[in-house]
Motif scaffolding. Structure first.
Motif, PDB file in Angstrom:
ATOM      1  N   SER A 256      -0.403  16.096   3.306  1.00  0.00           N
ATOM      2  CA  SER A 256      -1.258  17.190   3.031  1.00  0.00           C
ATOM      3  C   SER A 256      -2.026  17.677   4.190  1.00  0.00           C
ATOM      4  CB  SER A 256      -2.321  16.762   1.812  1.00  0.00           C
ATOM      5  OG  SER A 256      -3.022  15.643   2.338  1.00  0.00           O
ATOM      6  N   THR A 257      -1.891  16.960   5.361  1.00  0.00           N
ATOM      7  CA  THR A 257      -2.645  17.581   6.546  1.00  0.00           C
ATOM      8  C   THR A 257      -1.667  17.716   7.811  1.00  0.00           C
ATOM      9  OG1 THR A 257      -3.395  15.383   7.484  1.00  0.00           O
ATOM     10  CG2 THR A 257      -4.915  16.399   5.587  1.00  0.00           C
ATOM     11  N   GLU A 258      -2.251  18.165   8.757  1.00  0.00           N
ATOM     12  CA  GLU A 258      -1.514  18.100  10.021  1.00  0.00           C
ATOM     13  C   GLU A 258      -2.112  17.276  11.179  1.00  0.00           C
ATOM     14  OE1 GLU A 258      -1.000  22.096  11.448  1.00  0.00           O
ATOM     15  OE2 GLU A 258       0.200  22.696   9.853  1.00  0.00           O
ATOM     16  N   ASP A 259      -3.000  16.424  10.665  1.00  0.00           N
ATOM     17  CA  ASP A 259      -3.387  15.355  11.587  1.00  0.00           C
ATOM     18  C   ASP A 259      -2.670  14.764  12.132  1.00  0.00           C
ATOM     19  OD1 ASP A 259      -5.940  16.408  10.466  1.00  0.00           O
ATOM     20  OD2 ASP A 259      -6.665  14.700   9.649  1.00  0.00           O
ATOM     21  N   SER A 260      -2.736  14.113  13.463  1.00  0.00           N
ATOM     22  CA  SER A 260      -1.978  13.201  14.171  1.00  0.00           C
ATOM     23  C   SER A 260      -1.624  11.906  13.365  1.00  0.00           C
ATOM     24  CB  SER A 260      -2.482  13.123  15.662  1.00  0.00           C
ATOM     25  OG  SER A 260      -3.480  12.581  15.844  1.00  0.00           O
ATOM     26  N   ILE A 261      -0.606  11.293  13.854  1.00  0.00           N
ATOM     27  CA  ILE A 261      -0.397   9.974  13.210  1.00  0.00           C
ATOM     28  C   ILE A 261      -1.404   8.819  13.659  1.00  0.00           C
ATOM     29  CG2 ILE A 261       1.256   7.868  13.275  1.00  0.00           C
ATOM     30  CD1 ILE A 261       3.387  10.081  12.950  1.00  0.00           C
ATOM     31  N   LEU A 262      -1.857   9.256  14.981  1.00  0.00           N
ATOM     32  CA  LEU A 262      -3.183   8.203  15.565  1.00  0.00           C
ATOM     33  C   LEU A 262      -4.331   8.496  14.764  1.00  0.00           C
ATOM     34  CD1 LEU A 262      -4.225   6.342  17.372  1.00  0.00           C
ATOM     35  CD2 LEU A 262      -4.726   8.346  18.981  1.00  0.00           C
ATOM     36  N   SER A 263      -4.678   9.882  14.462  1.00  0.00           N
ATOM     37  CA  SER A 263      -5.728  10.108  13.588  1.00  0.00           C
ATOM     38  C   SER A 263      -5.870   9.668  12.396  1.00  0.00           C
ATOM     39  CB  SER A 263      -6.052  11.593  13.917  1.00  0.00           C
ATOM     40  OG  SER A 263      -7.144  12.014  12.946  1.00  0.00           O
ATOM     41  N   ILE A 264      -4.714   9.696  11.617  1.00  0.00           N
ATOM     42  CA  ILE A 264      -4.756   9.246  10.377  1.00  0.00           C
ATOM     43  C   ILE A 264      -4.517   7.578  10.286  1.00  0.00           C
ATOM     44  CG2 ILE A 264      -2.797   8.905   8.319  1.00  0.00           C
ATOM     45  CD1 ILE A 264      -2.028  11.758   8.862  1.00  0.00           C
ATOM     46  N   SER A 265      -4.082   7.019  11.089  1.00  0.00           N
ATOM     47  CA  SER A 265      -4.177   5.654  11.276  1.00  0.00           C
ATOM     48  C   SER A 265      -5.539   5.210  11.483  1.00  0.00           C
ATOM     49  CB  SER A 265      -3.315   5.099  12.383  1.00  0.00           C
ATOM     50  OG  SER A 265      -4.085   5.274  13.713  1.00  0.00           O
ATOM     51  N   GLU A 266      -6.446   5.911  12.083  1.00  0.00           N
ATOM     52  CA  GLU A 266      -7.679   5.633  12.352  1.00  0.00           C
ATOM     53  C   GLU A 266      -8.583   5.849  11.057  1.00  0.00           C
ATOM     54  OE1 GLU A 266      -8.923   7.878  15.846  1.00  0.00           O
ATOM     55  OE2 GLU A 266      -8.089   6.133  17.183  1.00  0.00           O
ATOM     56  N   GLN A 267      -8.180   7.075  10.671  1.00  0.00           N
ATOM     57  CA  GLN A 267      -9.102   7.413   9.229  1.00  0.00           C
ATOM     58  C   GLN A 267      -8.885   6.471   8.310  1.00  0.00           C
ATOM     59  OE1 GLN A 267      -8.268  11.731   8.004  1.00  0.00           O
ATOM     60  NE2 GLN A 267      -7.263  11.752  10.001  1.00  0.00           N
ATOM     61  N   VAL A 268      -7.631   5.834   7.726  1.00  0.00           N
ATOM     62  CA  VAL A 268      -7.526   4.901   6.762  1.00  0.00           C
ATOM     63  C   VAL A 268      -7.749   3.617   7.198  1.00  0.00           C
ATOM     64  CG1 VAL A 268      -5.548   6.189   5.676  1.00  0.00           C
ATOM     65  CG2 VAL A 268      -5.017   4.445   7.127  1.00  0.00           C
ATOM     66  N   GLY A 269      -8.214   3.042   8.560  1.00  0.00           N
ATOM     67  CA  GLY A 269      -8.818   2.038   8.660  1.00  0.00           C
ATOM     68  C   GLY A 269      -8.232   0.978   9.846  1.00  0.00           C
ATOM     69  N   PHE A 270      -6.936   1.367  10.007  1.00  0.00           N
ATOM     70  CA  PHE A 270      -6.100   0.481  11.083  1.00  0.00           C
ATOM     71  C   PHE A 270      -6.902   0.560  12.347  1.00  0.00           C
ATOM     72  CE2 PHE A 270      -3.102   0.757   7.531  1.00  0.00           C
ATOM     73  CZ  PHE A 270      -2.564  -0.358   7.498  1.00  0.00           C
ATOM     74  N   GLN A 271      -6.845  -0.690  13.088  1.00  0.00           N
ATOM     75  CA  GLN A 271      -7.615  -0.762  14.323  1.00  0.00           C
ATOM     76  C   GLN A 271      -6.820  -0.117  15.495  1.00  0.00           C
ATOM     77  OE1 GLN A 271     -10.963  -1.562  14.555  1.00  0.00           O
ATOM     78  NE2 GLN A 271     -10.794  -1.126  12.407  1.00  0.00           N
ATOM     79  N   SER A 272      -5.320  -0.416  15.133  1.00  0.00           N
ATOM     80  CA  SER A 272      -4.297   0.024  16.377  1.00  0.00           C
ATOM     81  C   SER A 272      -3.225   1.040  15.665  1.00  0.00           C
ATOM     82  CB  SER A 272      -3.831  -0.987  17.059  1.00  0.00           C
ATOM     83  OG  SER A 272      -3.186  -1.803  16.235  1.00  0.00           O
ATOM     84  N   ILE A 273      -2.724   1.543  16.582  1.00  0.00           N
ATOM     85  CA  ILE A 273      -1.607   2.449  15.955  1.00  0.00           C
ATOM     86  C   ILE A 273      -0.355   1.741  15.940  1.00  0.00           C
ATOM     87  CG2 ILE A 273      -0.524   3.092  18.466  1.00  0.00           C
ATOM     88  CD1 ILE A 273      -0.572   5.470  15.345  1.00  0.00           C
ATOM     89  N   SER A 274      -0.210   0.500  16.547  1.00  0.00           N
ATOM     90  CA  SER A 274       1.020  -0.290  16.428  1.00  0.00           C
ATOM     91  C   SER A 274       0.804  -1.172  15.190  1.00  0.00           C
ATOM     92  CB  SER A 274       1.041  -1.171  17.569  1.00  0.00           C
ATOM     93  OG  SER A 274      -0.217  -2.063  17.669  1.00  0.00           O
ATOM     94  N   SER A 275      -0.434  -1.430  14.780  1.00  0.00           N
ATOM     95  CA  SER A 275      -0.236  -2.371  13.492  1.00  0.00           C
ATOM     96  C   SER A 275      -0.314  -1.299  12.262  1.00  0.00           C
ATOM     97  CB  SER A 275      -1.724  -2.874  13.203  1.00  0.00           C
ATOM     98  OG  SER A 275      -2.927  -2.009  13.349  1.00  0.00           O
ATOM     99  N   PHE A 276      -0.521  -0.205  12.544  1.00  0.00           N
ATOM    100  CA  PHE A 276      -0.229   1.146  11.330  1.00  0.00           C
ATOM    101  C   PHE A 276       1.218   1.402  11.083  1.00  0.00           C
ATOM    102  CE2 PHE A 276       0.338   5.659  10.461  1.00  0.00           C
ATOM    103  CZ  PHE A 276      -0.223   5.550   9.068  1.00  0.00           C
ATOM    104  N   ASN A 277       1.838   1.551  12.186  1.00  0.00           N
ATOM    105  CA  ASN A 277       3.407   1.549  12.315  1.00  0.00           C
ATOM    106  C   ASN A 277       4.024   0.473  11.592  1.00  0.00           C
ATOM    107  OD1 ASN A 277       2.997   4.232  13.240  1.00  0.00           O
ATOM    108  ND2 ASN A 277       3.396   3.579  15.391  1.00  0.00           N
ATOM    109  N   ARG A 278       3.523  -0.785  12.043  1.00  0.00           N
ATOM    110  CA  ARG A 278       4.298  -1.990  11.759  1.00  0.00           C
ATOM    111  C   ARG A 278       4.101  -1.858  10.152  1.00  0.00           C
ATOM    112  NH1 ARG A 278       2.608  -4.799  15.307  1.00  0.00           N
ATOM    113  NH2 ARG A 278       0.708  -5.524  13.976  1.00  0.00           N
TER     114      ARG A 278
END
Length: 313
Positions: A256-278
């Motif tokens: 629903s947004t064009e936010d970056s994947i990094l921004s989204i990972s931070e918005q939902v509470g992940f401390q790092s992009i690698s842990s979010f992707n995994r």
């Protein structure tokens, strides 16, 4: 003497449509058999049910509450229950699922934060509303189903208005029943559903850091007992449930947004992009970038099976 089997409680997870977060389940498929399930179940959204035929029993918080055609049921999320029809019948239902804080957040004054009745103050008998005693509730509920089924021009706007009116009417009804003695509320906190405070907390605070010790304290349990009780009911570990909630919210933002994947990972509470992707790849079977590409078509939404628990859908 054999030990009495403890009831199994199933978590039934439903993903709501992103553009209009209301889910309707209706039609001939939604018939309730006369076989009493050995399992209680609960949902991640508030459930409104409309019984169109026959009668039977709903079991809610240890109460056996009769229902009949014309009744409307109002089941807050995380409230364990089960339904079965009278012998040799199969009652026909429609169900509406939604989360009030999501759909109505702009309709209430900012000071209003209690979007659902106090779970501990809800009595089972007050979850089944009789058509004769509450004709307004029945008329509003059936009108919502009709709008969502027919999908005439402006049906979403109409359904929203009807749903808001119905929800306010239900809040009024239940607000009159929330004045329980403190000891009754304390007693219900000791029941099989002692983890409910954690489910409610995660639902509204998934984006913030939290520890197992903190979650255990919310339930007034030791950390060891809390882990065991949570896994017994949910079939998964507390932090796995937290991550699943975060990933579902990420799916909504990716679509629903064009936010970056990094921004989204931070918005939902992940401390790092690698842990979010995994975590995303483990649950969804593909990377966030790949999922977002596929989600451009309206046909795809957050997987209904994102949480691998038993359910109807």
């Amino acid at each position: 003497m054999p030990r009495k089997k403890k009831p199994v409680i199933e978590y039934r997870h439903y993903s709501l449509p992103i553009n209009f977060p209301v889910l309707l389940l209706s039609g001939e498929r939604w018939k309730i058999s006369d076989i009493k399930s050995e399992h209680l179940h609960f949902h991640n959204h508030l459930e409104i049910g409309i019984c169109y035929s026959d009668n039977g029993i709903m079991e809610i918080k240890g109460e056996s509450v009769p229902f009949k055609a014309g009744d409307v049921t109002f089941i807050p999320r995380y409230l364990p229950h089960t339904t079965y029809s009278s012998p040799n019948t199969a009652s026909l239902w429609s169900y509406i699922f939604f989360s009030p804080e999501d759909i109505f957040q702009h309709s209430f004054k900012s000071a209003y934060s209690n979007f659902e009745p106090n779970l501990w103050a809800v009595k089972g008998m007050n979850c089944v509303l009789n058509k004769e005693q509450h004709p307004k509730v029945y008329t509003l509920a059936t009108s919502i189903v009709e709008e969502l089924q027919q999908q005439n021009p402006y049906y979403q706007e109409s359904a929203y208005g009807l749903l808001l009116s119905l929800y306010i009417e239900l809040l009024r009804i239940h607000s009159r029943n929330e004045l329980l003695a403190d000891q009754e509320i304390e007693h219900s906190l000791k029941g099989d559903f002692v983890i409910s405070p954690v489910l409610e907390y995660i639902t509204t605070n998934y984006m913030t850091p939290m520890t197992i010790d903190f979650l255990a304290d919310l339930c007034h349990l030791s950390t060891t007992h809390f882990r065991r009780k949570f896994h017994e009911i949910m079939g998964t570990a507390p932090l796995d449930f937290l991550n699943s909630t975060r990933i579902e919210e990420a799916c909504k933002l990716l679509k629903s947004t064009e936010d970056s994947i990094l921004s989204i990972s931070e918005q939902v509470g992940f401390q790092s992009i690698s842990s979010f992707n995994r975590c995303f790849s483990k649950l969804m079977g593909q990377s966030p970038k790949e999922w977002r590409k596929g989600a451009q078509s309206e046909a795809q939404s957050a997987k209904a099976s994102i949480l691998e628990f038993t359910g109807w859908v």
